[in-house]
Write a protein that holds these residues in place. Sequence first.
Motif, PDB file in Angstrom:
ATOM      1  N   UNK A  38      59.236  25.184  65.558  1.00 54.15           N
ATOM      2  CA  UNK A  38      59.264  25.864  64.156  1.00 54.15           C
ATOM      3  C   UNK A  38      57.216  26.251  64.308  1.00 54.15           C
ATOM      4  N   UNK A  39      56.790  25.571  65.146  1.00 47.89           N
ATOM      5  CA  UNK A  39      55.436  25.278  65.035  1.00 47.89           C
ATOM      6  C   UNK A  39      55.283  26.595  65.811  1.00 47.89           C
ATOM      7  N   UNK A  40      55.892  26.726  67.078  1.00 44.24           N
ATOM      8  CA  UNK A  40      55.954  27.848  67.473  1.00 44.24           C
ATOM      9  C   UNK A  40      56.208  29.512  66.786  1.00 44.24           C
ATOM     10  N   UNK A  41      57.725  29.458  66.386  1.00 44.39           N
ATOM     11  CA  UNK A  41      57.578  30.302  65.517  1.00 44.39           C
ATOM     12  C   UNK A  41      56.298  30.975  64.286  1.00 44.39           C
ATOM     13  N   UNK A  42      55.812  30.115  64.293  1.00 48.46           N
ATOM     14  CA  UNK A  42      55.179  30.111  62.450  1.00 48.46           C
ATOM     15  C   UNK A  42      53.544  30.641  62.867  1.00 48.46           C
ATOM     16  N   UNK A  43      53.330  30.317  64.366  1.00 48.04           N
ATOM     17  CA  UNK A  43      52.056  30.218  65.439  1.00 48.04           C
ATOM     18  C   UNK A  43      52.236  32.294  65.933  1.00 48.04           C
TER      19      UNK A  43
ATOM     20  N   UNK B 256      61.827  34.628  72.339  1.00 51.30           N
ATOM     21  CA  UNK B 256      60.756  34.779  71.879  1.00 51.30           C
ATOM     22  C   UNK B 256      59.700  34.111  72.544  1.00 51.30           C
ATOM     23  N   UNK B 257      59.932  32.630  73.020  1.00 54.95           N
ATOM     24  CA  UNK B 257      59.257  31.645  73.639  1.00 54.95           C
ATOM     25  C   UNK B 257      57.812  33.466  75.126  1.00 54.95           C
ATOM     26  N   UNK B 258      59.453  34.356  75.108  1.00 52.98           N
ATOM     27  CA  UNK B 258      59.226  34.811  76.923  1.00 52.98           C
ATOM     28  C   UNK B 258      58.304  36.600  76.057  1.00 52.98           C
ATOM     29  N   UNK B 259      58.429  36.348  75.390  1.00 51.45           N
ATOM     30  CA  UNK B 259      58.236  37.967  74.493  1.00 51.45           C
ATOM     31  C   UNK B 259      56.513  37.551  74.318  1.00 51.45           C
ATOM     32  N   UNK B 260      56.406  36.340  73.277  1.00 47.18           N
ATOM     33  CA  UNK B 260      54.950  35.842  73.123  1.00 47.18           C
ATOM     34  C   UNK B 260      53.956  35.735  74.305  1.00 47.18           C
ATOM     35  N   UNK B 261      54.808  35.064  75.607  1.00 51.36           N
ATOM     36  CA  UNK B 261      53.927  35.095  76.545  1.00 51.36           C
ATOM     37  C   UNK B 261      53.560  36.012  77.154  1.00 51.36           C
ATOM     38  N   UNK B 262      54.565  37.651  77.701  1.00 49.84           N
ATOM     39  CA  UNK B 262      54.534  38.838  77.348  1.00 49.84           C
ATOM     40  C   UNK B 262      52.818  39.261  77.216  1.00 49.84           C
ATOM     41  N   UNK B 263      53.360  39.386  75.466  1.00 48.43           N
ATOM     42  CA  UNK B 263      51.976  39.504  74.467  1.00 48.43           C
ATOM     43  C   UNK B 263      51.228  39.374  75.201  1.00 48.43           C
ATOM     44  N   UNK B 264      50.381  37.594  75.622  1.00 48.19           N
ATOM     45  CA  UNK B 264      49.403  37.142  76.114  1.00 48.19           C
ATOM     46  C   UNK B 264      48.523  38.116  77.360  1.00 48.19           C
ATOM     47  N   UNK B 265      49.761  38.557  77.842  1.00 45.92           N
ATOM     48  CA  UNK B 265      49.078  38.374  79.392  1.00 45.92           C
ATOM     49  C   UNK B 265      49.446  39.852  78.879  1.00 45.92           C
ATOM     50  N   UNK B 266      49.805  40.817  78.449  1.00 51.82           N
ATOM     51  CA  UNK B 266      49.135  42.586  78.423  1.00 51.82           C
ATOM     52  C   UNK B 266      50.553  42.780  78.935  1.00 51.82           C
TER      53      UNK B 266
ATOM     54  N   UNK C 179      59.466  22.350  77.532  1.00 51.07           N
ATOM     55  CA  UNK C 179      59.791  23.606  77.309  1.00 51.07           C
ATOM     56  C   UNK C 179      59.782  24.181  77.569  1.00 51.07           C
ATOM     57  N   UNK C 180      59.594  25.346  75.862  1.00 45.81           N
ATOM     58  CA  UNK C 180      59.547  26.383  76.708  1.00 45.81           C
ATOM     59  C   UNK C 180      58.299  27.341  76.010  1.00 45.81           C
ATOM     60  N   UNK C 181      57.636  28.367  77.066  1.00 45.35           N
ATOM     61  CA  UNK C 181      56.357  28.415  77.020  1.00 45.35           C
ATOM     62  C   UNK C 181      55.843  28.674  75.876  1.00 45.35           C
ATOM     63  N   UNK C 182      54.995  28.131  75.364  1.00 45.50           N
ATOM     64  CA  UNK C 182      54.275  28.109  74.212  1.00 45.50           C
ATOM     65  C   UNK C 182      54.233  26.948  73.090  1.00 45.50           C
ATOM     66  N   UNK C 183      55.228  26.219  73.696  1.00 47.77           N
ATOM     67  CA  UNK C 183      56.178  25.154  72.584  1.00 47.77           C
ATOM     68  C   UNK C 183      54.765  23.673  73.019  1.00 47.77           C
ATOM     69  N   UNK C 184      54.302  23.944  74.429  1.00 44.69           N
ATOM     70  CA  UNK C 184      54.287  22.936  75.438  1.00 44.69           C
ATOM     71  C   UNK C 184      51.649  22.653  75.295  1.00 44.69           C
ATOM     72  N   UNK C 185      51.861  22.148  76.546  1.00 48.16           N
ATOM     73  CA  UNK C 185      49.898  22.610  76.268  1.00 48.16           C
ATOM     74  C   UNK C 185      49.618  23.255  77.669  1.00 48.16           C
ATOM     75  N   UNK C 186      50.491  23.825  78.564  1.00 46.43           N
ATOM     76  CA  UNK C 186      50.301  24.770  79.984  1.00 46.43           C
ATOM     77  C   UNK C 186      49.542  25.732  79.154  1.00 46.43           C
ATOM     78  N   UNK C 187      48.750  26.364  80.109  1.00 42.07           N
ATOM     79  CA  UNK C 187      47.979  27.765  80.448  1.00 42.07           C
ATOM     80  C   UNK C 187      49.506  28.489  81.239  1.00 42.07           C
ATOM     81  N   UNK C 188      49.953  29.001  80.563  1.00 38.90           N
ATOM     82  CA  UNK C 188      51.410  29.879  80.879  1.00 38.90           C
ATOM     83  C   UNK C 188      50.797  31.195  81.242  1.00 38.90           C
TER      84      UNK C 188
END
Lengths: 600, 600
Positions: free
Chosen positions: A438-443, A259-269, A211-220
Motif C-alpha cells: 500500500x505504501x509503495x503503491x501510494x508513493x 509494478x516494483x520493477x517498473x518503478x525501479x527501472x524508472x529510478x535508474x532511467x 520484499x519487492x524493490x521499493x517496499x524496503x530500505x535498500x538502495x536498489x
Amino acid sequence: MRTSIATVSLSGSLTEKLTAAARAGFDGVEIFENDLLASPLAPEEIRARTADLGLRIELYQPMRDIEAVPRDEFARNLRRARHKFELMGRLGADTVLVCSSTSPLALDDDALAARQLHQLADLAEEFGIRVAYEALAWGRHVNTYDHAWRIVEAADHPALGTCLDSFHILARGGDPKGIEDIPGEKIFFLQLADAPLMAMDVLQWSRHYRCFPGQGGFDLAGLLGHVVRAGYQGPLSLEVFNDVFRQAEAGPTAVDAQRSLRVLQEATGSATPPAPVVPTGIAFAELVTPDAEPVAAVLDALGFIRTARHRSKPVDLWQQGEARVLLNTGPAARREGTSLAAIGLESPDPAAAARRAEALLAPVLPRRRAPEDVPLDAVAAPDGTELFFCATDRPELPSWTGDFEQAGQRPVDSSVDGSVERIDHLALTQPWHQFDEAALFHRSVLGLAAQESVDVADPYGLHRSRAVTNADGSVRIALGVGAAPTDDGTRPQHIALATPDVVAAARRFRAAGGRLLPMPANYYDDLAARYEFADGELAAYRELGILYDREADGEFRHCYTETVGRVFFELVQRDGGYRGYGAQNAPVRLAVQHTRRPPY
Amino acid sequence: MRTSIATVSLSGSLTEKLTAAARAGFDGVEIFENDLLASPLAPEEIRARTADLGLRIELYQPMRDIEAVPRDEFARNLRRARHKFELMGRLGADTVLVCSSTSPLALDDDALAARQLHQLADLAEEFGIRVAYEALAWGRHVNTYDHAWRIVEAADHPALGTCLDSFHILARGGDPKGIEDIPGEKIFFLQLADAPLMAMDVLQWSRHYRCFPGQGGFDLAGLLGHVVRAGYQGPLSLEVFNDVFRQAEAGPTAVDAQRSLRVLQEATGSATPPAPVVPTGIAFAELVTPDAEPVAAVLDALGFIRTARHRSKPVDLWQQGEARVLLNTGPAARREGTSLAAIGLESPDPAAAARRAEALLAPVLPRRRAPEDVPLDAVAAPDGTELFFCATDRPELPSWTGDFEQAGQRPVDSSVDGSVERIDHLALTQPWHQFDEAALFHRSVLGLAAQESVDVADPYGLHRSRAVTNADGSVRIALGVGAAPTDDGTRPQHIALATPDVVAAARRFRAAGGRLLPMPANYYDDLAARYEFADGELAAYRELGILYDREADGEFRHCYTETVGRVFFELVQRDGGYRGYGAQNAPVRLAVQHTRRPPY
C-alpha cells in the motif's frame, strides 16, 4: 530490460505461480527446485506451460554445496549435477544458479573452488547450460560478490559466470560499486530483493522478510545502476522469500512485483513511464451507506451543509470550507455497510495521473459511470478504495462538480469559530498482506512520500500505521493495518477534518446534538503531569474529550465522533508544523472505541 | 514466593486483565501506565477492584527519562513525579519503576544521576513510596544491572533500590552472577521474561518477542538462583511484551503465565510440585468421527483388527501390534468431524502424573465418564486434545482396557511382513497463539523433551513444527502450527504408524484396497540425483509414493494415506537412529494434499 520472478516469491502451486507471473506481464521466471519437485507436471509439461504463457525459463535454482570439497564428495556432486542438467534439458532451462557452499565439508581454498567450478562448467557446457555462481551472505567461505567473482575469474570458463543478488550484497553492507569492475557478459544473472532495514540474523532476515524493490530500505536503484553500467544484458529477476507473500493470493502479489520493477527501472532511467502527477489536495471523500440519516446527522452537527445532489445517482455533496464529503446511498452500500469507498484527489493533470497509474498497473476504473456523467479518471488502490483524479471548479478542466445540481444551500462561511476548513487526513485500513505494498503503491502511483511506520497498541493486538503525504501536507492518507489477518476489513476508517480551533469546533458539534467520544479522566491526569497548560485549557479538553500531543515545535489537539458503520470523524487542530497524527494517543482512543461496541 | 504479572502482558481492557490474573492464581500485578490511562475506572476504583480480586498492586510502571538531566529538566521531572506519586496514593501502589533514561538530554554523569535519584527518593518517601531503578538494555548511558546498582548504592537512600529485569540482563549477554553482590533488601523488584534466542535489535526483540519463562532460550532458573541467594524477598513478576499474547484471550494466557512461574520455581527448588511422571509409551490414539466406515476401512486396510468394543459407549478398539486406535462415534464427533480427540499415554503412575498436571494448572477432566467406567486420570492439552494417563494390562493398576469387551477377534501377529508395530508419533495442530505454550506444556506437565522448531513451506504459507518426545522415542508428538490465525483448527492431524518394512506395509495396504497418497515423479528424479539406491529400491518408492530422508546415521522412509475428515495415517520406517519426522519431505506432501482437496 526483461523482467522475471522466482516461483518461490509467489503463493500456490507451480501452475498458479506461472499463471500469475504471466498475467502480471513478466517475461520470464526462475524455477525454484522445490516448486518443481512438488508439482505433478513433468518437466516437459512445465516447459510447454511456460511457453504457452509466453514465459521464458530464465533460471533453474538453486544448486547447493557443490564446490571446494574433497574429491569423493565432488564426484558425488558432479553426479548430482548431471541429473539436474538432464532435467534442465527437459525443462528448457539454460542457466543454473550455484550458491556458494554452506557445507561443513567445504574448504577455504579458492583455487580448489575455481578448479571444481571449472569442471562443473565443463559438464554444463555439454548440456548447453551456463552456471551462475552466487555468494550467499552466509556462505561458509565465500560470502561477498567480489569474492565469488574472483573465483569465477580464476576458473576462467565460458560456461561459468556470476549471479548477483541484491539482498546478499546489501544485507552485508558491502559497497556495490565494485560490480562495475565485472565484465557485463560475465554477470550471468541478477536477482533483486529489497528488505526492511533490520538488525537481525541475516539468514532469518533473508528467509522471512525479503520484499519487492521499493517496499524496503535498500538502495536498489543504486545497485542496479552499477549492474547496468557493468554492461549486464540479462533479466531483472525478483527472488523474494516472504512469509506474508506465501499466504497472499499469487495474482495481486505478481502485479505488485511487476509494478516494483517498473518503478525501479524508472529510478535508474531504464524505463520512462509517464511522470508522477502529485495531487495537490483532497477534492472529496466518498462515503457509501445503506442509510444516509445517521451519517447526515453527524455531518450536519459538524457544520456541513448539503449543497448539491448528483444528477443521476443517489449521491449528496456535503460541504464546509474546502472539505467535501459525498454521501452515496447507492447499491454499493448494501455490500459494504457504511464505509469510506472513494477519495477524490485534486490533480494538476487528471489524465496524466491516470496514465501513470495505468502504466504502473493500477486497475483502471471506467471513466464514465453513466452516459451523461462528467468523465472521471479513476483507479483502485490495493485496499479497493477508488481513487479519482479530479479537478474542482477549474475553468480549464471538466469539474466533477458538474455532475451535481445545487441543492439550494450555500456552504457556510468558514470564518465561523470552530468551523472546518478542509480534510486534514483520511485513515484507511489495509488488507493485512498489503501493508507494505500500500505504501509503495501510494508513493509510486501517486507520487506521495511515505512517513515512518509506527506501532500502535490496541487492547486486543498491535496495529501498524504509516502515512503517505504530499509535500505541503494538503494530502495526507494514514494507512493502517491490524494485528492479524483476522482483523481484515472490519476495523474502522475515518475522516479527519482540519479546524483552526478544535475546542470551538467540539463545542459547536456538541451544541448541535453531536456525540463526541468521551476520554478517560486518567488520561487527563497524565496530561497534567506531563505538561503545563494555560488556565482552563485542560478543563476544556477534559470536558470535551480532546486529546493532546506535542512535538519539537508543534502541537496537535484532536477529538472523535462516535462511529457509524465503519466510519467516524476526527476534528484536528495542527499548530506549529506538527507533522504526526497523534499516534501517542491512539491506544487510548482505541480502548474507548472497544468499550463502545462489541470487540471485533 | 509471591507471583505477579504486568498488565501489559495480557490482552484486553484493564478489568479483563485483572480478572484473568486473579483467576489464574496470581498474588499481584504491575499496573502498566497505559492500561490505567485508557481505563474508564478511577484509580480508587482500580484499587477496590484489585482488592476484591485478592490482588496486590506490586508495582506502578514505568516512569521514564527522569535522571541525569539538566536542572530545569529535572525540575519538570520532579513535578511530573509528584503527580504520579499522588496517583499512586489513590491507587494504593507503593513501588514505582524508574527506567534508566533513553533521553538525548541525559548526561553521562553517574554522580548527577545518583543525586537526582536521591532527590526523587526524598519526594517518594513523603508519599510512602519506594523507587526501583532499572537499567534498560538500550538505556542511553546506564544499560547494565551492575551500573544501575552502582548508582543506587551511591545515591544511598532508603526509598531507593534497584529493579532487576531478566530480559534486560540476559539479552545483553551479561553475567548475572554479580547479582549476588547486591544486598537483597536493595533489590526492590524482579521482573521476569524469557525470549527466543534471536540475533536482532534488542529494542524490537524486547517489544515484540518476549515470552514466559521456559518458552524461550534464556537461563531464567540460573538468574533466579542468583536473585534468591542475594536475599530478594519480593514477588516474581512477569513482564512480557509479545505481539501474539496481545491478541490471545487473557484468561488462558494468564494460566500459561502462572504455570511458567510454577515450573521456574520448581527448577530453582523454591517450589516442589509433584515430580513429573514421564510417559513410557502411547497406549492409544482416539479418533472421533460421525461416520465410522471411512476410517474403519483405512484401519482395516492397514491391517488393524477391531478387537473390542466399549461396554457403554459407541467406541471401538482397533489394534495391531502395540498400536491401538479408538474409534469413537459418540456425540463429540458431530461437533468436530473426524479428528484426533484424545491420546492415551502409558504412565508408570497415572495418579501421580495427574497430580503434577493439576499442580501445573492443566485443566483436569472428570475421572469417570460413566458410573461403571474404569476411573481414568485425564487433562486437556492447550489445543483441547484430551490426554489420558493410562495403564495397559498391568496387573497392579486398573487398565483402561477393562472398559472394553472382546469383539471376538484377536490382534494379528505383528511378525507378518509390513505389519505395524506401534504408534511412531502423533501430529497435532496447535492454535496459532499457543505454539510456544504447547511445547512448554508438554515439557513441564508431561516431562517430555522439546526438539528444535522447524519451518515447513506449504504452498500457501509457512508452517512450523516442533516435536516433544520421551528419552527412548516411544512417545513422540509433533506439534504443528499454520502460517496465520486463519489456519486455526482446519489443518489435518495424523497418526504415524511404525513398521519395520514400509515397502511391504504399503503394498499390503494397497492390496487390501487402501489408497496411498501418490507423490510426484519429479520428487523421485531428485532422490535419484541426491542418493544412490539399491536396484529396484527407488522404483518401489516411486510406485508406492514412499518418501525418503537421510541423516548422519539414520534413514527414514514414509508414506501417507488419503485424508478422512481432518485425519490421515502415515506409515514410517525408522532405521539407524533417525530422530526426525521427514520435515525435508513435508512441502511435497503438503503440496500433494492441497491438490486432493479444496485449499483451506
